[in-house]
Motif scaffolding. Sequence first.
Motif, PDB file in Angstrom:
ATOM      1  N   SER A 104       0.820  -1.213   0.000  1.00  0.00           N
ATOM      2  CA  SER A 104       0.000   0.000   0.000  1.00  0.00           C
ATOM      3  C   SER A 104       0.857   1.268   0.000  1.00  0.00           C
ATOM      4  O   SER A 104       1.979   1.287   0.506  1.00  0.00           O
ATOM      5  CB  SER A 104      -0.913   0.022   1.228  1.00  0.00           C
ATOM      6  N   GLY A 105       0.259   2.332  -0.533  1.00  0.00           N
ATOM      7  CA  GLY A 105       0.948   3.611  -0.567  1.00  0.00           C
ATOM      8  C   GLY A 105       0.274   4.676   0.253  1.00  0.00           C
ATOM      9  O   GLY A 105       0.746   5.815   0.327  1.00  0.00           O
ATOM     10  N   SER A 106      -0.844   4.336   0.909  1.00  0.00           N
ATOM     11  CA  SER A 106      -1.557   5.309   1.730  1.00  0.00           C
ATOM     12  C   SER A 106      -2.225   4.598   2.896  1.00  0.00           C
ATOM     13  O   SER A 106      -2.449   3.382   2.861  1.00  0.00           O
ATOM     14  CB  SER A 106      -2.625   6.047   0.905  1.00  0.00           C
ATOM     15  N   ILE A 107      -2.548   5.374   3.922  1.00  0.00           N
ATOM     16  CA  ILE A 107      -3.207   4.803   5.096  1.00  0.00           C
ATOM     17  C   ILE A 107      -4.588   4.263   4.738  1.00  0.00           C
ATOM     18  O   ILE A 107      -5.023   3.233   5.252  1.00  0.00           O
ATOM     19  CB  ILE A 107      -3.303   5.848   6.244  1.00  0.00           C
ATOM     20  N   GLY A 108      -5.281   4.924   3.795  1.00  0.00           N
ATOM     21  CA  GLY A 108      -6.600   4.468   3.374  1.00  0.00           C
ATOM     22  C   GLY A 108      -6.545   3.104   2.727  1.00  0.00           C
ATOM     23  O   GLY A 108      -7.436   2.257   2.945  1.00  0.00           O
ATOM     24  N   GLU A 109      -5.511   2.853   1.931  1.00  0.00           N
ATOM     25  CA  GLU A 109      -5.371   1.550   1.288  1.00  0.00           C
ATOM     26  C   GLU A 109      -5.137   0.450   2.315  1.00  0.00           C
ATOM     27  O   GLU A 109      -5.723  -0.635   2.236  1.00  0.00           O
ATOM     28  CB  GLU A 109      -4.201   1.586   0.292  1.00  0.00           C
ATOM     29  N   ILE A 110      -4.284   0.727   3.293  1.00  0.00           N
ATOM     30  CA  ILE A 110      -4.009  -0.285   4.325  1.00  0.00           C
ATOM     31  C   ILE A 110      -5.285  -0.606   5.094  1.00  0.00           C
ATOM     32  O   ILE A 110      -5.585  -1.770   5.375  1.00  0.00           O
ATOM     33  CB  ILE A 110      -2.913   0.185   5.293  1.00  0.00           C
ATOM     34  N   ILE A 111      -6.047   0.420   5.449  1.00  0.00           N
ATOM     35  CA  ILE A 111      -7.304   0.213   6.175  1.00  0.00           C
ATOM     36  C   ILE A 111      -8.241  -0.676   5.364  1.00  0.00           C
ATOM     37  O   ILE A 111      -8.862  -1.607   5.892  1.00  0.00           O
ATOM     38  CB  ILE A 111      -7.973   1.572   6.487  1.00  0.00           C
ATOM     39  N   GLY A 112      -8.349  -0.400   4.071  1.00  0.00           N
ATOM     40  CA  GLY A 112      -9.216  -1.207   3.221  1.00  0.00           C
ATOM     41  C   GLY A 112      -8.755  -2.643   3.098  1.00  0.00           C
ATOM     42  O   GLY A 112      -9.563  -3.578   3.171  1.00  0.00           O
ATOM     43  N   PHE A 113      -7.453  -2.844   2.939  1.00  0.00           N
ATOM     44  CA  PHE A 113      -6.939  -4.203   2.805  1.00  0.00           C
ATOM     45  C   PHE A 113      -7.008  -4.962   4.127  1.00  0.00           C
ATOM     46  O   PHE A 113      -7.171  -6.192   4.133  1.00  0.00           O
ATOM     47  CB  PHE A 113      -5.510  -4.166   2.265  1.00  0.00           C
ATOM     48  N   ARG A 114      -6.900  -4.252   5.253  1.00  0.00           N
ATOM     49  CA  ARG A 114      -7.087  -4.913   6.550  1.00  0.00           C
ATOM     50  C   ARG A 114      -8.534  -5.390   6.696  1.00  0.00           C
ATOM     51  O   ARG A 114      -8.806  -6.412   7.337  1.00  0.00           O
ATOM     52  CB  ARG A 114      -6.736  -3.956   7.691  1.00  0.00           C
ATOM     53  N   ALA A 115      -9.478  -4.670   6.097  1.00  0.00           N
ATOM     54  CA  ALA A 115     -10.871  -5.113   6.120  1.00  0.00           C
ATOM     55  C   ALA A 115     -11.017  -6.437   5.380  1.00  0.00           C
ATOM     56  O   ALA A 115     -11.681  -7.371   5.851  1.00  0.00           O
ATOM     57  CB  ALA A 115     -11.768  -4.044   5.498  1.00  0.00           C
ATOM     58  N   GLY A 116     -10.391  -6.541   4.198  1.00  0.00           N
ATOM     59  CA  GLY A 116     -10.420  -7.805   3.470  1.00  0.00           C
ATOM     60  C   GLY A 116      -9.761  -8.920   4.255  1.00  0.00           C
ATOM     61  O   GLY A 116     -10.231 -10.067   4.269  1.00  0.00           O
ATOM     62  N   TRP A 117      -8.681  -8.584   4.932  1.00  0.00           N
ATOM     63  CA  TRP A 117      -7.988  -9.532   5.812  1.00  0.00           C
ATOM     64  C   TRP A 117      -8.949 -10.037   6.886  1.00  0.00           C
ATOM     65  O   TRP A 117      -8.956 -11.225   7.228  1.00  0.00           O
ATOM     66  CB  TRP A 117      -6.800  -8.812   6.417  1.00  0.00           C
ATOM     67  N   GLY A 118      -9.776  -9.149   7.412  1.00  0.00           N
ATOM     68  CA  GLY A 118     -10.743  -9.535   8.437  1.00  0.00           C
ATOM     69  C   GLY A 118     -11.740 -10.563   7.941  1.00  0.00           C
ATOM     70  O   GLY A 118     -12.154 -11.455   8.690  1.00  0.00           O
ATOM     71  N   LEU A 119     -12.151 -10.465   6.680  1.00  0.00           N
ATOM     72  CA  LEU A 119     -13.058 -11.460   6.107  1.00  0.00           C
ATOM     73  C   LEU A 119     -12.400 -12.836   6.086  1.00  0.00           C
ATOM     74  O   LEU A 119     -13.003 -13.835   6.505  1.00  0.00           O
ATOM     75  CB  LEU A 119     -13.454 -11.045   4.690  1.00  0.00           C
ATOM     76  N   GLY A 120     -11.166 -12.895   5.616  1.00  0.00           N
ATOM     77  CA  GLY A 120     -10.459 -14.172   5.600  1.00  0.00           C
ATOM     78  C   GLY A 120     -10.247 -14.717   6.998  1.00  0.00           C
ATOM     79  O   GLY A 120     -10.374 -15.926   7.240  1.00  0.00           O
ATOM     80  N   ASN A 121      -9.954 -13.825   7.934  1.00  0.00           N
ATOM     81  CA  ASN A 121      -9.744 -14.233   9.314  1.00  0.00           C
ATOM     82  C   ASN A 121     -11.005 -14.857   9.904  1.00  0.00           C
ATOM     83  O   ASN A 121     -10.943 -15.861  10.606  1.00  0.00           O
ATOM     84  CB  ASN A 121      -9.317 -13.020  10.139  1.00  0.00           C
TER      85      ASN A 121
END
Length: 412
Positions: A104-121
């Motif tokens: 990621s290149g921005s804090i917004g991108e990391i937040i969004g990808f952590r959300a996807g991570w939460g689904l897998g988790n």
Amino acid sequence: MSNTQLTRDDSAATTSQPKAVWAVAFASVVAFMGIGLVDPILKPIGEQLNATPSQVSLLFTSYMAVTGVAMLVTGVISSRFGAKKTLLAGLAIIIVFAALAGMSGSIGEIIGFRAGWGLGNALFIATALATIVGAATGGVAKAIILYEAALGIGIATGPLLGGVLGGISWRGPFFGVSVLMAVAFIAIVVLLPELPKAAHPTSITAPFKALRHKGLLTVSITALLYNFGFFTLLAFTPFPLDMGTYAIGFIFCGWGILLAVSSVFLAPKLQARFGSLPMMALSLALFAIDLAVMGMFTEHKIVLIVGVVIAGAFLGVNNTLITEAVMISAPVERSTASAAYSFVRFGGGAAAPWVAGKLGEHNMSLPFWLGAAFTAAAVAVLFLGRSALAHIDDHDPAPHSIEEAQAVTVGD
């Protein structure tokens, strides 16, 4: 003897398990690493991406919010496609989104990808215990102890890995999890056989109906409230500590080790001697006091360090006891009870990091005081609903079937 206690022979049986069990246990360790993995890199991410503490804390909020909502459908998915496919789907999602977060290149991108991570988790952790129970030898109680041990090791090593890899780059921990999950994915493909599907598909409305039972609702609201304190500790404390990634990693590793030891070894002994409800109430009360002390002495780093580490003991005892309470708190399938409980409790886990970060931008002590107040409120809720939970020490807390055995994690 309490059915959660193991004799020496029981301990040997617990460690003598098929390779499939160890494959899922290893994957569980890595999955639970994700909870505290970002702790040591919160400040570096904020500094390098020009983000405020409340913005950085959204890494926890998006992760926990999606995990909580997704818990409602994990039973529906696993009952239709089977445990192995659900596990692999969860791992694949984590692999992809953890890697994307690292790029990621921005804090917004990391937040969004952590959300996807939460689904897998959610897909993974809601199925892991059921899978371990289905593949383990020596009985369900031993499988639960093994799962709790995996949970504790993951929580303890997550901050340590985050500190070591974060010392190289804040992107390191994300890539590290992606690689480890890929190894776990291969291990499960090779070592875990197909397990039988549930006899009856789970309804998506079942968790909401389960919350009509006062015992389950009491435990769920208790967890929602104390999770506010839990994730204030986890997501906010690195900011007033203002230390390097290695130091933060070791501090939270100490917290995780104490949590693991108290969860697996101390909680069963205290439960057998004093009962579940008294020990849950006491551990939460002590955690509330701990947070209040951290609020009073926020400017003293040694107090914060000690407060973080000893919190592991209180949370470890409570996590094990509340997990068992959920499994027997309502006359519904335990997988349904677990989904309902997880959905409610993750509300506290999702809200706390952002609220704590926002308050901390004005006063560093306020988040700890608010966390202490919410945790104290959890004790009050537990006390008010005690009549609906009076039976929990009279029953076997272990699930009776693979379909009923669903994970109820930290913060577990």
